[in-house]
Design an enzyme around this catalytic site. Sequence first.
Site, short mmCIF file in Angstrom:
data_model
loop_
_atom_site.label_atom_id
_atom_site.label_comp_id
_atom_site.label_asym_id
_atom_site.label_seq_id
_atom_site.Cartn_x
_atom_site.Cartn_y
_atom_site.Cartn_z
CG ASP A 1 50.86 18.56 50.23
OD1 ASP A 1 50.11 19.53 50.43
OD2 ASP A 1 52.06 18.69 49.96
CG ASP B 1 54.98 22.53 51.04
OD1 ASP B 1 55.16 21.46 50.42
OD2 ASP B 1 54.07 23.34 50.77
CG HIS C 1 51.00 23.89 53.48
ND1 HIS C 1 49.64 24.04 53.43
CD2 HIS C 1 51.32 23.02 52.50
CE1 HIS C 1 49.17 23.26 52.46
NE2 HIS C 1 50.15 22.63 51.89
CG HIS D 1 46.96 21.24 50.15
ND1 HIS D 1 48.13 21.70 49.57
CD2 HIS D 1 45.97 21.98 49.61
CE1 HIS D 1 47.84 22.69 48.73
NE2 HIS D 1 46.53 22.88 48.73
CG HIS E 1 56.44 18.00 47.79
ND1 HIS E 1 55.28 17.33 47.51
CD2 HIS E 1 56.10 18.99 48.65
CE1 HIS E 1 54.26 17.91 48.15
NE2 HIS E 1 54.74 18.92 48.86
ZN LIG Z 1 50.16 21.51 50.14
ZN LIG Z 2 53.48 20.12 50.04
#
Ligand SMILES: [Zn+2]
Ligand SMILES: [Zn+2]
Length: 449
Positions: A170, A323, A250, A197, A80
């Site tokens: 996400d 992540d 993740h 996600h 991110h």
């Molecule tokens: Zn996520």
């Molecule tokens: Zn993420």
Amino acid sequence: MSTPEPLVGGASDPAELLLRDVRALDPREQLDSRLDVLIRGGLIAELGEAGSLTAPDGAETIDGHGRLVLLPAFFDPHVHLRTPGQEHKEDLETGTRAAAAGGYAGVLAMPNTDPVVDSAPLLGSLREAATRQARIPVGFLAAITRGLEGEMLSEMAELTGAGALGFSDDGRPVASAGTLRKALQYQRLCGGVLALHEEDPTLSRGGAMNEGAVSAALGIAGIPTVAESTMVARDAALAGYEDGRVHFMHLSCAGSVQSVAAAKADEIRVSAEVAPHHLLLTDEDVRTLDTRMKMHPPLTAESDRQALIEGLRSGVIDCVATDHAPHAREEKEVPFEQAPMGTTGLETAFAALHTGLVLPGILGLGLLVERMTAGAGLFGLPVSRIAAGAPANLVLVDLDARWVAGEHGWESRSENCCFAGRELQGRVLVTLAAGSVAHRDRMLTMVEA
Ligand SMILES: [Zn+2]
Ligand SMILES: [Zn+2]
């Protein structure tokens, strides 16, 4: 219309560098030997026996003394960068500087920004900004649904034409099976991996940590692991039905690993990633109520952690992704239940995994390197390698160097790292990304002296 470059940005001064007497390790090339590696014009020009090559005029020499290790540079398919709209947390320059410091030669940025990256003009301006600001090459994913609202699909074909490497909502799940099915049908026309996600909001709502003995003891509302694993199973079934291609982000629990294994056994086109914090920490680490331990999905139980390690070892889980989720200090300095979810991870991933999994003999170094580079291939990008003629995407590490995470600050604009304060062993000294030196560590001079 010409196809846009998949990745944009990175320094543009091609390296002229001799890495003398380094241990070059590349599992894909079955390479693990002491070599001289000559880089000219940003390409790996020549590999030779240690001590056999000389630096041409004007080239720098770094001596590995047979001890420093040269690896293919890492690739993170899930970060991110908070741009546009949340530059107080991170921006294209600071986020990619953090990535370079962690040994990464490429990252994929998530579209849950403000505004959401769900239109071709916005994606175009972001790519344009990255061309100027990013320290290493960056690729962008676009939203699956407009505004991440889970209803109307984004213009996936147009976004692909504008350079989106895939699609993700996400931060949020695609809660509706019908919406995801439509996205899988569009994927057939426009390509691009759907990165998911996985979280059933009817199960996770209101939760701030993993549901279990620790959440009960702390009196904090829990998120059960089935909130993730049931969605992984659902979406693997949908991908199989539509012959789509999905990537599970993740993974955090044993049930999800089982579902991915079952989908792969059925030859459904799925892949999966796991984050360093889920491989190294558990919900026991939440007992201190340190908000840096609050992530999405949350830290889970030791049995889940063991299943994730085994999944990564066996290949059910294809790659490591950090992540990397920066938040400003004042946003995290609130009571645990109110804090935003997320930890930074780019600057610590390799050292933390080397310390926690390689040194105790749980994973081999070669396997870790394979899993930290494999993410590129999942999105159709070339994987970095140590071979003559290949572009220099390389990382030089000192596996003996010990350092305390965060002790000298961070390259990231944020400092919400779950490994802060821990002593780690293994340090990135130099990162070459797309042929240019993207990072040079302050410890390098100490090693060379
Ligand atoms: Zn996520
Ligand atoms: Zn993420």
